[in-house]
Structure formats: C-alpha cells, structure tokens
Design an enzyme around this catalytic site. Structure first.
Site, PDB file in Angstrom:
ATOM      1  N   GLU A 138      -6.960  32.191  -9.616  1.00  0.00           N
ATOM      2  CA  GLU A 138      -7.678  31.309  -8.698  1.00  0.00           C
ATOM      3  C   GLU A 138      -9.190  31.413  -8.901  1.00  0.00           C
ATOM      4  O   GLU A 138      -9.915  30.423  -8.752  1.00  0.00           O
ATOM      5  CB  GLU A 138      -7.317  31.647  -7.243  1.00  0.00           C
TER       6      GLU A 138
ATOM      7  N   GLY B  51       0.819  -1.210   0.000  1.00  0.00           N
ATOM      8  CA  GLY B  51       0.000   0.000   0.000  1.00  0.00           C
ATOM      9  C   GLY B  51       0.845   1.247   0.000  1.00  0.00           C
ATOM     10  O   GLY B  51       2.069   1.193   0.201  1.00  0.00           O
ATOM     11  N   PRO B  52       0.222   2.400  -0.220  1.00  0.00           N
ATOM     12  CA  PRO B  52       0.956   3.665  -0.219  1.00  0.00           C
ATOM     13  C   PRO B  52       1.573   3.948   1.145  1.00  0.00           C
ATOM     14  O   PRO B  52       1.156   3.379   2.159  1.00  0.00           O
ATOM     15  CB  PRO B  52      -0.125   4.706  -0.571  1.00  0.00           C
TER      16      PRO B  52
ATOM     17  N   THR C 108      -0.228   4.409   5.308  1.00  0.00           N
ATOM     18  CA  THR C 108      -1.573   3.836   5.428  1.00  0.00           C
ATOM     19  C   THR C 108      -1.718   2.916   6.636  1.00  0.00           C
ATOM     20  O   THR C 108      -2.815   2.394   6.862  1.00  0.00           O
ATOM     21  CB  THR C 108      -1.938   3.073   4.151  1.00  0.00           C
ATOM     22  N   GLY C 109      -0.669   2.670   7.394  1.00  0.00           N
ATOM     23  CA  GLY C 109      -0.790   1.905   8.639  1.00  0.00           C
ATOM     24  C   GLY C 109      -0.377   0.452   8.536  1.00  0.00           C
ATOM     25  O   GLY C 109      -0.864  -0.380   9.304  1.00  0.00           O
ATOM     26  N   LYS C 110       0.534   0.115   7.622  1.00  0.00           N
ATOM     27  CA  LYS C 110       0.953  -1.288   7.473  1.00  0.00           C
ATOM     28  C   LYS C 110       1.727  -1.755   8.708  1.00  0.00           C
ATOM     29  O   LYS C 110       1.460  -2.839   9.244  1.00  0.00           O
ATOM     30  CB  LYS C 110       1.826  -1.424   6.211  1.00  0.00           C
TER      31      LYS C 110
ATOM     32  N   HIS D 164     -10.266  28.995 -11.652  1.00  0.00           N
ATOM     33  CA  HIS D 164     -10.490  27.625 -11.162  1.00  0.00           C
ATOM     34  C   HIS D 164     -11.842  27.516 -10.462  1.00  0.00           C
ATOM     35  O   HIS D 164     -12.574  26.532 -10.632  1.00  0.00           O
ATOM     36  CB  HIS D 164      -9.383  27.231 -10.186  1.00  0.00           C
TER      37      HIS D 164
ATOM     38  N   ASP E  38      -0.347  23.237 -12.921  1.00  0.00           N
ATOM     39  CA  ASP E  38      -1.611  22.846 -13.556  1.00  0.00           C
ATOM     40  C   ASP E  38      -1.351  22.139 -14.885  1.00  0.00           C
ATOM     41  O   ASP E  38      -1.980  21.114 -15.188  1.00  0.00           O
ATOM     42  CB  ASP E  38      -2.486  24.078 -13.787  1.00  0.00           C
TER      43      ASP E  38
END
Length: 709
Positions: free
Chosen positions: A426, A203-204, A207-209, A429, A501
C-alpha cells in the site's frame, strides 16, 4: 372483511366436521356385537331394557340396551328367522319388560347407507375442492379471467417533487415541457406543436431515473402508472400483449397521465435473436407495445417514460421518432451534483458540526445518488450502534469504506510477514500518488482488511475530467503497479495481492489500444463500439481484424504496461526512504490520512513540527528576564549544543525535499502557487527562528564578557 374471515376459517370447519363424522361412526360401531350362541346363552340373565327388532325374510336383527350391574350397555345380534326363534325372542323380551320397537329394515338401512356412504363424502370433497380452487385463482372463480389484466400500479397523489431530485439540473430542464403540456395541452396544440410521445432515460444504475420520472408526475399532478418490463412476460402466449392493451386502455380512461416502464430492456430487446422466432411471447408483447405507442389508434394525453441501463440491446423500432422521441442520459453526478444530493438526503439526519458535505463530495468521485444515500444511512447506523446522538465525520468516513469495500475485518489477523508485505504494497501505491505528476491524490491508506482486499488506498482525482488524456491513463497504470513494484524491490518477492491491480491495468491498456487509438497502431478502433455483449446479436460473431493485427495489439498492450512498470520501479527506487517511512508508519498506525501523509513527506512524522517551532520562537522572542537567566545558566554548562542542534535542523530539512524533487523530475520544477506560498511561509518561520537564536547567542556572549572587563 367478514367474508374473508369466513374463507380463512373454512378449512378448519371442514377438518372438524370430518373428525366428528368419524367419531360418530366409531361410536356407532362400538356396540357389543354378539353371535347367536352367545346371545342365546346369556339372554335369560341379561336385563334388557330396550330393544329394536328388524325382521327380514332370512334373519332377525336385534339391537338394544341392557343393564350390566348398574351400567347401561348396548348390544346387537343377528338371529336366524325361524318360528321357534321368534317365539323364544318374544318371551325373553317380554320377561324383562323391555320396551320393544319394530322397524322396516329396507327403509332405515337405505337412508343410513346413502347418507354415510354417498352424500357426506361428496359434501366434504366438494368443499375441499372449492377451497383449493378459490386459493389458486386468488380468491374467486372470476380471477381466472383477470389473468391477462395489466399489473400496472397507479399512484394518484405523487408527493415527489423536483426539489427531491438533485444532481441532474439539465435532465430536469429537458422534462419541463412534458409538465407544461400535461398542465396546459391547449397551449401547445394552438401552436401546432406535438409533445414527445415518449422519453427514454438512459444511465448507470442508481442515478435517479425512476425518481426523476416520479418527480415529473408529482410536478404535473397527474396519475402515474408504474410497471416493470418483466411484468408483461408470462409463459402463456398472448398474455403480455393482452396486458399491454389493458394498460393503455386504463391509461386512456385517466388521461392525461404518465406511464412509466422500468427496465424496458426486459421486453424491448431486439427481435430476431433466434430464440423462439416470430412466435416468441416476448416479441408479441413488443409488437403490441410498438402499435400502442405509435400505430393506427391515437393515445392522446399519454406520455410514456421508460428507463434502462442497456440501450444497446433495444429494438431500433422502439427507439425511432414517434415512439421515444427523446433520449435523456442521466449520468453520474459531478462534485457539485454530489453535494446537492448529499444535502437532499441529509435533511432528516442529525449531523455533527465537523461534517462538511462539500468535503464528503470531494472524496466520493464516481458515486451514484443511491451510493451517496447509502453512505449517509450507513453513517447514521454507525452512530446509533455507538449510542451517539450525532453523525460525525468519522462515521461517514467509515461509511464510505463500507460502501466501497465492505465492513472492516478487524478479527482477521495477519502474520508479521504478511503485515509488512501489505504495508509496503500500500505504501508503494501512496508513493506513486505523491511523486507522479498526473496521478490521483492519496486521501487515505489502510492495511485493515476489507472484503477481498488485504488493504487499500483511497485515491481521488486532482480534478474531475470529462475526457482523460493519454498521460492520465499512463499515470493510472503506473499508480496501480506501485504495490507490486514495492513488493519486488523490498522483499525480492511478489504476492497474489496485486491481482485486482493487474486486472485493472490490463483493462486500461486494452482500452487505450483498442478503443482510444493511443498507440502506434494509430487512430483505429478494434473494439466493439456497442460495448456490452448481447447474446442474440453477438453470438457467433468473430473479431473484425486479422490475426496479425491481434498480435500487434498484444505487443502494444504489453509495451504500455512494461514502460509504466519500469517508470514505477524508477520512482520507487528514488524514493525508497519515503516508502519505508510510510510503510513503517502503516505497520504502527494501520490507517493514515492525507494530512498525516503530507506531514510524513514534509516533516518525517505524522504530527506537524511547525507548531512546535512556532511555540519555541514565541517563547524566545518574549525577552523575559527570568527566561534569559535560565538559558544563560544552561549555556554555561553546555554552551555550543543548542545553536548547533538548531542549525542542523535547518540544513537537513529543506535541501532533502528539493533534492528528492530534482531526482524524480530531472530538473528543478517550476513551483505551483500553493507550493510556493507554503515554501515561503516555511522559510519565513525558519528565518525568524534563526534570528531569535542568534540574538539570544549575542546576549549570552555579552553577559559572559562583562565579568572579564
């Protein structure tokens, strides 16, 4: 403890000893050394009190002390060995009644020279070398033999539980069998079942591995070995393999247990990468790990849990069944998971009553568990900085901005031209976010610089999707181009502020064409399915398509971006008044929120006008006699002003919004439930206002007609 204190004081003892020896040697050489002529001339006058004679075959060495006007001084002299000199020296010493001693020169000189020139330097140098080697080996000679020992750290009493891990309910279900097996292995063996030997958590980052692995050990109440993949690799050949063997040996002694290897891609990368060949130290370590996990010997009761965010570079032999039987993907949390994570990390935080964690979770899509913990921590730090006892929603709002973009650079001042340019950028957008159907919702717009950005829009998706559609991607591209288009339309100029952007636009368009098949080239994938580049595998690898296809890919990417650019230009041109309204408000306020933006769209100001209208309606509907008299007097002076002004508000406000919507969409859109309800409420309030004013007009006319009758 005492032994360690002695070792720390040893270098100071050695240095002091060296200084003492040098000082004694200097003092020993500080005696007044006389030559033969000087001693013969002054010997009759000197009051010699002590003398030591050492007679050799050639010279007589005399040393002693004499009284020099009350102060005792030392002297030494060498006299030629003759009979006359010996008789003269005896007469001088006896005349002064000096204490005379005779010594054997060969014996005394040999002992002194041996001690000073041989033994003492050897002792000092030996002590220094022992101290240096003890420091190099970590405190003893035996440490040299522990170089190949495992560096795995064991935690016997892990306090982390599943209640401390939130946002990954499915992942916790996957590991519950491991806990049951570690608590009661006989239950599984009786059924002939074999528990998975290893679990790979993918996982990224953040994430809590690692936290989930510790929770498994805490719930199972077993020893927990933790080690990093880089701890195995050393520059000495064979060290990594030896550490793997030692780690499994220790784990076998404490079985059942869990061995957690963090960042296993440091040691488990694919073999045959061309760097070092078969003798590569990392490959030897991996080979030993493969054998220990599933080889000739059985390591029962040991569960291997590993974590990585690069599963694409791992060796296939490591991922096969029998080693890592399960791969558990720990993804970024959804809105419900983010709310649960915030509740876990907010246990020890003093939050104000206005803090709603669910609202905070809505504003943080794409945040990992580590990011959310950082948001709450930054909010608490900001509260302490302002000397407040509670963390408010404003603190957490600022914390989100700090985590995403960095701290605000309020000391950085724009020129007036730059400020207007950033404000319109801004605002561009924001207009696309408000007027385009599939675009993200505008939550906040600011022109205060943060990080490398001059300003930014906080946009959140209307609903979190697992599979975005082509319309979603096109809406994202159109929204990202809004700032550049606004600059071009308003100033007839473009700046470098849209560089990020443009980078994101190009990336999305490439994914649409090369990965997702969302172009006229059809459902063909031209991108590398492995994603990230692995040098050992992808070095020297070319494209899997011809130059003609590459030209077509470039054409499709350019066509998608150009279409979105033209659509963006059309939307902003049709809503130029709204663009100017948001931009001018930004120049004045610098930061506006979603609620203020909606007020600008509905009422033309950042403060709602409905409250003022409701208040006016309540005052006019009360029917108080005093109020009616006052209004009648005012109407006599200017009888037609008030009704005219009220009706003008009604006729201007409502049709302008509908016309703007018709111009953007092309036809009158079907209203959503929430929009219809809001419109009905507005019409009802307007109708009440008109009725009340008409009633007041009729009453006024009646009052004016009575005197004429």
């Amino acid at each position: 403890m005492k032994h360690s204190k002695f070792k720390s004081a040893l270098p100071y003892v050695i240095v002091i000893s060296i200084f003492l020896v040098m000082f004694s040697m200097v003092n020993s050489n500080s005696n007044k050394s006389m030559n033969y002529n000087e001693f013969k001339k002054n010997a009759e006058k000197m009051k010699i009190t002590e003398a030591d004679m050492s007679i050799t075959g050639v010279v007589i060495n005399v040393s002693g002390k004499y009284d020099d006007n009350g102060s005792i001084r030392s002297f030494s002299v060498t006299i030629p060995q003759t009979a006359e000199n010996q008789i003269w020296l005896d007469s001088v010493l006896l005349k002064n009644e000096a204490v005379v001693e005779a010594s054997d020169p060969s014996r005394s000189e040999m002992m002194t020279s041996v001690i000073l020139n041989l033994i003492l330097p050897i002792v000092l140098l030996g002590g220094m070398f022992i101290f240096m080697f003890s420091k190099m080996n970590g405190g003893g000679a035996n440490k040299a033999f522990e170089f190949s020992k495992s560096k795995a750290r064991i935690e016997g009493n892990v306090k982390v539980r599943f209640k401390d891990v939130a946002g990954c309910d499915e992942e916790k279900e996957e590991v519950k069998e491991i806990i049951d097996y570690l608590k009661n292995p006989k239950r599984f063996t009786d059924m002939g079942a074999r528990i998975p030997k290893g679990m790979l958590m993918v996982g990224p980052p953040g994430t809590g591995k690692t936290l989930l692995a510790k929770a498994v050990a805490g719930e199972a109440d077993v020893p927990f070995f933790s080690i990093s993949g880089s701890d195995f690799v050393e520059m000495f050949v064979g060290t990594g393999a030896s550490r793997v063997r030692d780690m499994f040996k220790k784990a076998q002694q404490t079985a059942p247990c869990i061995v957690f290897i963090d960042e296993i891609d440091a040691v488990g990368r694919q073999r045959g990468a061309g760097m070092g060949g078969g003798n590569d130290e990392r490959e030897q370590t991996l080979n030993q790990l493969l054998v220990e996990m599933d080889g000739m010997s059985e390591n029962t009761g040991i569960v291997i849990i590993a974590a990585t965010n690069r599963p694409d570079v791992l060796d296939p032999a490591l991922l096969r069944s029998g080693r890592f039987d399960r791969q558990i993907t720990v993804n970024l949390p959804d809105k419900k998971g983010r709310t649960e994570i915030l509740e876990v990390h907010a246990r020890n935080k003093k939050l104000a009553s206005d803090v709603k964690l669910e609202n905070l979770a809505k504003r943080t899509p794409g945040f990992s568990g580590a990011d959310l913990e950082n948001v709450l921590n930054e909010g608490a730090i900001l509260a302490v900085r302002d000397n407040r006892n509670l963390v408010t929603m404003d603190d957490l709002d600022e914390a989100i901005d700090r985590v995403m973009m960095g701290p605000a650079k309020k000391s950085k001042k724009y020129t007036d031209k730059e400020k207007r340019l950033v404000a319109y950028h801004e605002a561009g957008h924001a207009v696309i976010g408000l007027k385009l159907e599939n675009s993200d919702m505008v939550q906040k717009v600011t022109i205060i610089p943060r990080g490398d950005a001059g300003g930014y829009n906080l946009m959140t998706p209307r609903e979190e999707k697992l599979m975005p559609t082509k319309s979603d991607f096109l809406a994202q591209i159109t929204g990202l181009l809004g700032g550049r288009v606004a600059e071009e339309l308003v100033f007839n100029e473009i700046s470098a502020g849209a560089s990020n952007d443009i980078e994101r636009v190009t990336k999305i368009a490439k994914m649409m064409v090369k990965s997702f098949g969302m172009s006229s080239l059809g459902p063909v994938q031209y991108d590398d399915p492995n994603g990230n580049v692995f040098l050992g595998r992808d070095y020297g690898k070319g494209n899997d398509y011809s130059g003609e296809i590459a030209f077509e890919i470039d054409k499709e990417i350019r066509m998608i971006i150009n279409q979105c650019y033209e659509n963006c230009k059309k939307l902003i041109s049709e809503n130029m008044d709204l663009l100017k309204l948001i931009a001018e408000t930004l120049i004045e306020e610098e930061t506006i929120t979603n609620e203020q933006i909606m007020n600008l769209v509905d009422h033309g100001t950042i403060t709602p006008l409905n409250e003022e209208k409701t208040l006016e309606t309540t005052d006019s509907a009360k029917g108080d006699d005093t109020a009616e008299t006052t209004e009648a007097k005012a109407d006599e002076e200017a009888p037609a002003e008030k009704p005219k002004r009220t009706r003008a508000k009604k006729t201007v406000e409502k049709p302008s919004f509908e016309e703007a919507m018709e111009e953007v969409v092309g036809e009158k859109p079907a209203p959503k439930k929430r929009t219809a309800r809001k419109k009905a409420d507005t019409e009802a309030k307007t109708e009440k206002i008109v009725k009340a004013e008409l009633k007041s007009e009729r009453n006024e006319k009646k009052d004016q007609e009575k005197p004429k009758e």
